[in-house]
Design an enzyme around this catalytic site. Structure first.
Site, PDB file in Angstrom:
ATOM      1  N   ARG A   1       0.682  -1.244  -0.003  1.00  0.00           N
ATOM      2  CA  ARG A   1      -0.203   0.027   0.104  1.00  0.00           C
ATOM      3  C   ARG A   1       0.848   1.403  -0.026  1.00  0.00           C
ATOM      4  O   ARG A   1       1.657   1.540   0.904  1.00  0.00           O
ATOM      5  CB  ARG A   1      -0.897  -0.128   1.141  1.00  0.00           C
TER       6      ARG A   1
ATOM      7  N   HIS B   1      -3.304   4.349   5.019  1.00  0.00           N
ATOM      8  CA  HIS B   1      -4.431   3.227   5.107  1.00  0.00           C
ATOM      9  C   HIS B   1      -5.901   3.696   4.623  1.00  0.00           C
ATOM     10  O   HIS B   1      -6.364   3.288   3.969  1.00  0.00           O
ATOM     11  CB  HIS B   1      -4.412   2.720   6.643  1.00  0.00           C
TER      12      HIS B   1
ATOM     13  N   TYR C   1       4.618   5.335  11.307  1.00  0.00           N
ATOM     14  CA  TYR C   1       4.721   3.865  11.443  1.00  0.00           C
ATOM     15  C   TYR C   1       5.905   2.983  10.671  1.00  0.00           C
ATOM     16  O   TYR C   1       6.163   2.130  10.924  1.00  0.00           O
ATOM     17  CB  TYR C   1       3.787   2.956  12.087  1.00  0.00           C
TER      18      TYR C   1
END
Ligand SMILES: Cc1ncc(C[n+]2csc(CCOP(=O)(O)OP(=O)(O)O)c2C)c(N)n1
Length: 389
Positions: free
Chosen positions: A282, A286, A295
């Site tokens: 990805r 998100h 992160y």
């Protein structure tokens, strides 16, 4: 499948390397890779593809990316409440979507805009859902494409039940390719940890259901990396449930299409389920509510950007002479037109009457729903009476 050893994911594990089991046909620059043990079972499917197939597949990739970019931009401009981008996953979704026939049925999560496109769902309908002007956005049975499921993994059970229903309807293994049907169910790497997912695999296996589990391993379940989700990768876990699992390069549309076609053919002809793990990434956040810089590292994203599925397919087409420069220019124009239409129609969508939210709760009229509708209508009317708006 081809290897004895299992590589348990760890913090040190290289997440950009799918390993020797991964089916892949085209390298990062679009060069056709030689036939090897992993891709041999699917090589003929790729060989049989024509220049026209390649162009139409590439067209899907480009238009799907453009539609996704428009969805993202519209959210940022306040036209949508949320947008889960598929950036980087176009090849996984187009390869899978194109392996379906009209009589097959797809059960998506919430990021499967590319599969929706291949099923013929108008992108404007997807946007309507994220604009909050309807409760789903499309008629599932019109395109055999189920509504998006936000509850992770839940659609795996719906898909299994539907596939078992197809068996009972006698549309599996009849020998008639126009009649034989199967189901494809989509979830992410995070979804593989859900109870629903695991229960569905047990049921599909023992029932020999005509079902392909399509896992897009985009490496992250929001902020959770693979090594916090499983010790054994999804494709290897399929064997424990009693059916084959295949890992495919999810950024190689030819490989995904070939593997998905073989798995759907097997399911339709009564050979039971297959699990496909499309190894991908990805590239975006998100959803528009997430900040991935919290992160994951920029260096990791850069490595995957080099594996871009569209760049790779374009390289392949140019090497093979599948298209001339006019094709690419005209496609850009078509993408611009699509984006403009999506934007226009999204902004023109009328707000629904709030009371319509009670309309499709049950198929048949229901006294409790009727009472709630009346109560809500009276509540709404009270504002007007007080002179408010
Ligand atoms: C049952 C359930 N638990 C938690 C959530 C919150 N949630 C939304 S997306 C997500 C991660 C899903 O990751 P993955 O399956 O890898 O799919 P991706 O979003 O990466 O495509 C979670 C935990 C949810 N929607 N449903």
């Amino acid at each position: 499948m081809h290897h004895e050893t299992t590589v348990a994911p760890s913090m040190e594990h290289d997440i950009t390397d799918g390993g020797p089991d991964m089916v892949q046909f085209v390298d990062g620059d679009g060069n056709r890779l030689p036939t090897c043990e992993a891709n041999e079972p699917y090589a003929q499917i790729v060989e049989d593809m024509t220049s026209e197939d390649a162009r139409s597949m590439y067209r899907d990739l480009v238009l799907v990316r453009r539609m996704d970019a428009e969805g993202h931009a519209l959210q940022r401009q306040g036209e949508l409440g949320l947008w889960p981008s598929l950036l980087g996953q176009e090849a996984a979704q187009v390869g899978a979507g194109r392996a379906l026939r009209p009589q097959d049925y797809a059960f998506p999560g919430y990021r499967e805009h590319g599969v929706a496109w291949c099923r013929g769902v108008d992108p404007v309908n997807l946007l309507g859902m994220f604009r909050g002007v309807n409760h789903g956005g499309w008629d599932s049975n019109q395109n055999n494409f189920h509504l998006y499921t936000i509850v992770i993994g839940n659609q795996m059970l719906h898909a299994t039940g539907y596939a078992m229903g197809m068996q009972r309807d006698g549309v599996v293994g009849t020998g008639n390719p126009d009649r034989d049907a199967a189901v494809m169910a989509f979830t992410g790497d995070g979804g593989t940890a859900q109870g629903d997912y695991n229960e569905a695999l047990v049921f599909a296996s023992v029932a020999n259901a005509p079902l392909v589990f399509f896992i897009q391993n985009n490496q992250w379940a929001i902020s959770e990396p693979n090594y916090k989700q499983f010790r054994i990768p999804p494709y290897q876990r399929a064997r424990g449930f009693g059916f084959p699992g295949v890992r495919v390069d999810g950024n190689d549309v030819l490989a995904v299409y070939a593997v998905a076609k073989a798995a759907m053919d097997a399911a339709r002809t009564g050979q039971g389920p297959t699990l496909i793990e499309a190894f991908t990434y990805r590239l975006g956040a998100h959803t528009t509510s997430d900040d991935p810089t919290k992160y994951r590292s920029a260096a990791e994203v850069d490595i995957w950007r080099e594996k871009d599925p569209i760049k790779r397919m374009r390289g392949f087409m140019e090497t093979k002479g599948h298209a001339d420069p006019t094709f690419f220019t005209e496609l850009e124009e078509e993408a611009d037109e699509l984006a403009a239409r999506i934007r226009r129609e999204c902004q023109q969508m009328p707000d629904p009457e709030p009371v319509t939210m009670f309309d499709k709760v049950y198929v048949d009229q229901h006294p409790v729903i009727d009472a709630e509708r009346e109560q809500f209508a009276a509540y709404q009317a009270s504002f007007v009476q007080e002179g408010g708006n």
